[in-house]
Design a protein around this motif. Structure first.
Motif, PDB file in Angstrom:
ATOM      1  N   ASP A  49       0.839  -1.197   0.000  1.00  0.00           N
ATOM      2  CA  ASP A  49       0.000   0.000   0.000  1.00  0.00           C
ATOM      3  C   ASP A  49       0.876   1.249   0.000  1.00  0.00           C
ATOM      4  O   ASP A  49       1.827   1.347   0.783  1.00  0.00           O
ATOM      5  N   ILE A  50       0.553   2.188  -0.873  1.00  0.00           N
ATOM      6  CA  ILE A  50       1.304   3.433  -1.006  1.00  0.00           C
ATOM      7  C   ILE A  50       0.358   4.605  -0.773  1.00  0.00           C
ATOM      8  O   ILE A  50      -0.743   4.641  -1.335  1.00  0.00           O
ATOM      9  N   THR A  51       0.792   5.561   0.028  1.00  0.00           N
ATOM     10  CA  THR A  51       0.008   6.774   0.250  1.00  0.00           C
ATOM     11  C   THR A  51       0.733   7.959  -0.371  1.00  0.00           C
ATOM     12  O   THR A  51       1.888   8.236  -0.036  1.00  0.00           O
ATOM     13  N   ILE A  52       0.057   8.650  -1.286  1.00  0.00           N
ATOM     14  CA  ILE A  52       0.604   9.835  -1.934  1.00  0.00           C
ATOM     15  C   ILE A  52      -0.241  11.037  -1.513  1.00  0.00           C
ATOM     16  O   ILE A  52      -1.446  11.065  -1.778  1.00  0.00           O
ATOM     17  N   PRO A  53       0.369  12.028  -0.855  1.00  0.00           N
ATOM     18  CA  PRO A  53      -0.393  13.218  -0.437  1.00  0.00           C
ATOM     19  C   PRO A  53      -0.997  13.944  -1.640  1.00  0.00           C
ATOM     20  O   PRO A  53      -0.452  13.902  -2.749  1.00  0.00           O
ATOM     21  N   ASP A  54      -2.126  14.580  -1.440  1.00  0.00           N
ATOM     22  CA  ASP A  54      -2.794  15.328  -2.499  1.00  0.00           C
ATOM     23  C   ASP A  54      -1.839  16.339  -3.126  1.00  0.00           C
ATOM     24  O   ASP A  54      -1.116  17.061  -2.424  1.00  0.00           O
ATOM     25  N   GLY A  55      -1.851  16.372  -4.437  1.00  0.00           N
ATOM     26  CA  GLY A  55      -1.050  17.349  -5.164  1.00  0.00           C
ATOM     27  C   GLY A  55       0.405  16.971  -5.344  1.00  0.00           C
ATOM     28  O   GLY A  55       1.156  17.710  -5.993  1.00  0.00           O
ATOM     29  N   LYS A  56       0.827  15.840  -4.787  1.00  0.00           N
ATOM     30  CA  LYS A  56       2.214  15.435  -4.899  1.00  0.00           C
ATOM     31  C   LYS A  56       2.424  14.533  -6.127  1.00  0.00           C
ATOM     32  O   LYS A  56       1.548  13.786  -6.530  1.00  0.00           O
ATOM     33  N   LYS A  57       3.605  14.616  -6.696  1.00  0.00           N
ATOM     34  CA  LYS A  57       3.962  13.864  -7.896  1.00  0.00           C
ATOM     35  C   LYS A  57       4.330  12.420  -7.551  1.00  0.00           C
ATOM     36  O   LYS A  57       4.983  12.159  -6.538  1.00  0.00           O
ATOM     37  N   PHE A  58       3.887  11.498  -8.401  1.00  0.00           N
ATOM     38  CA  PHE A  58       4.268  10.096  -8.265  1.00  0.00           C
ATOM     39  C   PHE A  58       4.348   9.503  -9.660  1.00  0.00           C
ATOM     40  O   PHE A  58       3.408   9.627 -10.451  1.00  0.00           O
ATOM     41  N   THR A  59       5.476   8.851  -9.988  1.00  0.00           N
ATOM     42  CA  THR A  59       5.723   8.355 -11.346  1.00  0.00           C
ATOM     43  C   THR A  59       5.684   6.838 -11.392  1.00  0.00           C
ATOM     44  O   THR A  59       6.361   6.168 -10.601  1.00  0.00           O
ATOM     45  N   VAL A  60       4.894   6.304 -12.330  1.00  0.00           N
ATOM     46  CA  VAL A  60       4.863   4.863 -12.588  1.00  0.00           C
ATOM     47  C   VAL A  60       5.530   4.599 -13.928  1.00  0.00           C
ATOM     48  O   VAL A  60       5.128   5.175 -14.947  1.00  0.00           O
ATOM     49  N   CYS A  61       6.543   3.756 -13.932  1.00  0.00           N
ATOM     50  CA  CYS A  61       7.243   3.373 -15.155  1.00  0.00           C
ATOM     51  C   CYS A  61       6.941   1.911 -15.478  1.00  0.00           C
ATOM     52  O   CYS A  61       6.814   1.078 -14.581  1.00  0.00           O
TER      53      CYS A  61
ATOM     54  N   ILE B 279      -5.017   1.470 -17.689  1.00  0.00           N
ATOM     55  CA  ILE B 279      -3.929   2.225 -18.308  1.00  0.00           C
ATOM     56  C   ILE B 279      -2.707   1.316 -18.418  1.00  0.00           C
ATOM     57  O   ILE B 279      -2.265   0.725 -17.429  1.00  0.00           O
ATOM     58  N   THR B 280      -2.175   1.183 -19.637  1.00  0.00           N
ATOM     59  CA  THR B 280      -0.961   0.409 -19.869  1.00  0.00           C
ATOM     60  C   THR B 280       0.210   1.365 -20.022  1.00  0.00           C
ATOM     61  O   THR B 280       0.143   2.319 -20.796  1.00  0.00           O
ATOM     62  N   VAL B 281       1.293   1.109 -19.280  1.00  0.00           N
ATOM     63  CA  VAL B 281       2.506   1.935 -19.348  1.00  0.00           C
ATOM     64  C   VAL B 281       3.674   1.039 -19.741  1.00  0.00           C
ATOM     65  O   VAL B 281       3.932   0.025 -19.095  1.00  0.00           O
TER      66      VAL B 281
ATOM     67  N   ASP C  17     -10.647   2.974  -8.379  1.00  0.00           N
ATOM     68  CA  ASP C  17     -10.984   3.860  -9.493  1.00  0.00           C
ATOM     69  C   ASP C  17     -10.505   3.317 -10.833  1.00  0.00           C
ATOM     70  O   ASP C  17     -11.231   3.385 -11.830  1.00  0.00           O
ATOM     71  N   TYR C  18      -9.283   2.795 -10.874  1.00  0.00           N
ATOM     72  CA  TYR C  18      -8.764   2.225 -12.123  1.00  0.00           C
ATOM     73  C   TYR C  18      -7.516   1.393 -11.830  1.00  0.00           C
ATOM     74  O   TYR C  18      -7.021   1.376 -10.694  1.00  0.00           O
ATOM     75  N   ILE C  19      -7.031   0.683 -12.858  1.00  0.00           N
ATOM     76  CA  ILE C  19      -5.808  -0.106 -12.729  1.00  0.00           C
ATOM     77  C   ILE C  19      -4.745   0.454 -13.679  1.00  0.00           C
ATOM     78  O   ILE C  19      -5.055   1.039 -14.724  1.00  0.00           O
ATOM     79  N   ILE C  20      -3.499   0.279 -13.273  1.00  0.00           N
ATOM     80  CA  ILE C  20      -2.351   0.571 -14.132  1.00  0.00           C
ATOM     81  C   ILE C  20      -1.565  -0.721 -14.291  1.00  0.00           C
ATOM     82  O   ILE C  20      -1.312  -1.416 -13.309  1.00  0.00           O
ATOM     83  N   ARG C  21      -1.199  -1.029 -15.523  1.00  0.00           N
ATOM     84  CA  ARG C  21      -0.418  -2.239 -15.757  1.00  0.00           C
ATOM     85  C   ARG C  21       0.590  -1.955 -16.881  1.00  0.00           C
ATOM     86  O   ARG C  21       0.618  -0.863 -17.452  1.00  0.00           O
TER      87      ARG C  21
ATOM     88  N   GLY D  85       4.166   4.780 -25.616  1.00  0.00           N
ATOM     89  CA  GLY D  85       4.619   4.602 -24.240  1.00  0.00           C
ATOM     90  C   GLY D  85       3.496   4.298 -23.265  1.00  0.00           C
ATOM     91  O   GLY D  85       3.750   3.895 -22.135  1.00  0.00           O
ATOM     92  N   TYR D  86       2.267   4.490 -23.692  1.00  0.00           N
ATOM     93  CA  TYR D  86       1.121   4.195 -22.827  1.00  0.00           C
ATOM     94  C   TYR D  86      -0.130   4.031 -23.691  1.00  0.00           C
ATOM     95  O   TYR D  86      -0.152   4.386 -24.874  1.00  0.00           O
ATOM     96  N   GLU D  87      -1.167   3.502 -23.093  1.00  0.00           N
ATOM     97  CA  GLU D  87      -2.470   3.366 -23.757  1.00  0.00           C
ATOM     98  C   GLU D  87      -3.556   3.358 -22.686  1.00  0.00           C
ATOM     99  O   GLU D  87      -3.402   2.715 -21.636  1.00  0.00           O
ATOM    100  N   VAL D  88      -4.630   4.064 -22.948  1.00  0.00           N
ATOM    101  CA  VAL D  88      -5.781   4.081 -22.047  1.00  0.00           C
ATOM    102  C   VAL D  88      -6.901   3.281 -22.691  1.00  0.00           C
ATOM    103  O   VAL D  88      -7.276   3.537 -23.838  1.00  0.00           O
ATOM    104  N   SER D  89      -7.428   2.309 -21.989  1.00  0.00           N
ATOM    105  CA  SER D  89      -8.480   1.444 -22.530  1.00  0.00           C
ATOM    106  C   SER D  89      -9.550   1.196 -21.468  1.00  0.00           C
ATOM    107  O   SER D  89      -9.480   1.731 -20.353  1.00  0.00           O
ATOM    108  N   HIS D  90     -10.531   0.378 -21.828  1.00  0.00           N
ATOM    109  CA  HIS D  90     -11.611  -0.001 -20.905  1.00  0.00           C
ATOM    110  C   HIS D  90     -12.281   1.226 -20.280  1.00  0.00           C
ATOM    111  O   HIS D  90     -12.419   1.331 -19.052  1.00  0.00           O
ATOM    112  N   ASP D  91     -12.664   2.148 -21.183  1.00  0.00           N
ATOM    113  CA  ASP D  91     -13.381   3.363 -20.742  1.00  0.00           C
ATOM    114  C   ASP D  91     -12.579   4.176 -19.722  1.00  0.00           C
ATOM    115  O   ASP D  91     -13.130   4.739 -18.764  1.00  0.00           O
ATOM    116  N   GLY D  92     -11.261   4.205 -19.921  1.00  0.00           N
ATOM    117  CA  GLY D  92     -10.403   4.979 -19.039  1.00  0.00           C
ATOM    118  C   GLY D  92     -10.043   4.292 -17.744  1.00  0.00           C
ATOM    119  O   GLY D  92      -9.368   4.886 -16.892  1.00  0.00           O
TER     120      GLY D  92
END
Length: 429
Positions: free
Chosen positions: A199-211, A420-422, A398-402, A410-417
């Protein structure tokens, strides 16, 4: 035939997805030509669609049982799927017909060694949790006087060490074996303490990068850091599996990523991909690269590749961000009833199984149509937008990232948003 010629031209340019399209057209026009299936099988192998590759090889042999290339393609498919005994049988067929084929002979020898090694390991297995590190005395390892690369002081990874490491690898120099082992030891301890679902907690407005996938492309990894900033406590990252294989600098990529994990254990995250497994590392180059860059010596006989396998076995399988976003390498499940708690309960310290939650997290792919279908890869499943919607509703997400699939942008959004594939390895193949 025009479609077949176009497919061969595209395949020679390593444009395998387009080659598959044209081979399919050729098959539609004339489904009796074994070579069309055999060639498409090769393209499927290159795109890691092992299930489709196996089906095409079987179809080619159904049309022409003497079509030797199809045995080769089928053997390669079996190898990728970890079915080594079946692969060995097909490689044996190829070598009997073409005894002078050096590549086929090498593959047969490699596969035979794997089959024998698996049998031997099974026969002597006593304690699955015994570590390679138990037979290594890292502290007594000597540093050569002429070594001028990065050094760990008292085994501690510092920011300066990582910066020096980035520069050293950019210049295609090596990190000393002792320091590589110390990094592996420390990162193994960190991963062992983590659950299968982090489990990861990211404060509101803070940047977080998924590669997504890196696949040993070190200079592209450097480019990510150049564009997006070097990892830090204020610039956290999640690398979502497939750090190694295919690219020529897998050792450099994984040692840099592990160093950042040790430096920032609560702000740098790593998830297991399907390529963090012994079978894939044998097939796609990482094991050979490790053995080449850190070969055995008279005084040092333990395989560093075996220790990498141990560490990979402890990598978390998924991450949940702010209780709203699930991130995994592959995708969703055959069973609609899978919950986040089921992921948390997975005993991940092993090689990936051929079915079940762990397998599907590493291998599954989305599909545009509703429902589920047989995986193009031969393991995992393909899941539609309705499957994604039900999973998200059940788990209040809300959604999944894979990752796991090449995307030209470099990415694709599918399944009605909602999916997200990265994918972070440009110019792949």
């Amino acid at each position: 035939m025009r479609a077949a010629r176009a497919a061969r031209a595209l395949q020679s340019k390593e444009d395998y997805n387009q080659a598959i399209t044209f081979y399919t057209q050729a098959i539609d026009l004339d489904p009796t030509v074994a070579a069309y299936y055999g060639n498409r099988s090769f393209a499927y192998l290159r795109t890691e669609c092992f299930g489709y590759a196996l089906a095409d090889a079987n179809k080619a042999l159904e049309i022409d049982p003497k079509y030797i290339k199809a045995y080769y393609r089928r053997a390669s498919s079996y190898m990728a799927l970890g079915k080594f005994k079946l692969a060995l049988k097909d490689f044996e067929t190829v070598t009997k017909v073409h005894p002078s084929d050096k590549d086929a002979k090498a593959k047969y020898t490699e596969c035979n060694k794997i089959v024998k090694r698996i049998a031997f390991e099974k026969a002597i297995a006593v304690d699955d949790h015994k570590s390679v590190l138990d037979s290594i005395d890292i502290e007594t390892m000597a540093i050569d006087d002429d070594y001028d690369g990065p050094k760990l002081e008292d085994g501690v990874v510092t920011l300066q060490f990582v910066k020096d490491l980035l520069k050293t690898f950019k210049e295609q120099k090596k990190l000393h074996r002792k320091y590589a082992y110390q990094i592996l030891l420390r990162v193994r301890e960190i991963f062992m303490k983590q659950p299968s679902l982090v489990d990861i907690t990211i404060p509101d407005g803070k940047k977080f990068t998924v590669c997504g996938d890196i696949h040993g492309q070190y200079y592209d990894l450097l480019n990510i850091f150049e564009l997006n900033g070097i990892p830090s406590e204020s610039n956290p990252y999640l690398f979502n599996g497939d750090f190694v294989d295919r690219g020529s600098f897998s050792v450099e990529c994984i040692l840099v990523l592990f160093s950042f994990k040790v430096l920032y254990p609560d702000h740098f995250y790593m998830a297991r991909g399907n390529h963090e497994s012994a079978t894939m590392n044998q097939m796609y180059g990482f094991e050979g690269e490790v053995k080449s860059k850190y070969p055995l010596t008279i005084t040092f006989t333990a395989q560093m590749a075996d220790l990498f396998t141990e560490v990979f076995n402890w990598l978390p399988l998924a991450h949940c961000i702010n209780n709203k976003i699930l991130v995994m390498h592959g995708g969703l499940f055959r069973d609609d009833n899978v919950t986040l708690d089921d992921i948390r309960k997975v005993d991940r310290h092993r090689q990936p199984p051929e079915e079940g939650v762990m397998c599907e997290l590493l291998w599954s792919d989305p599909q545009p149509q509703c429902g589920r279908s047989q995986s193009k890869r031969g393991v995992g499943t393909q899941f539609g937008p309705d499957v994604t919607k039900r999973f998200l509703q059940k788990n209040k997400l809300d959604y999944i990232i894979r990752s796991h699939e090449v995307k030209n942008d470099g990415y694709e959004v599918s399944h009605d948003g909602k999916c997200i594939t990265v994918f972070s390895a440009p110019n792949y193949w």
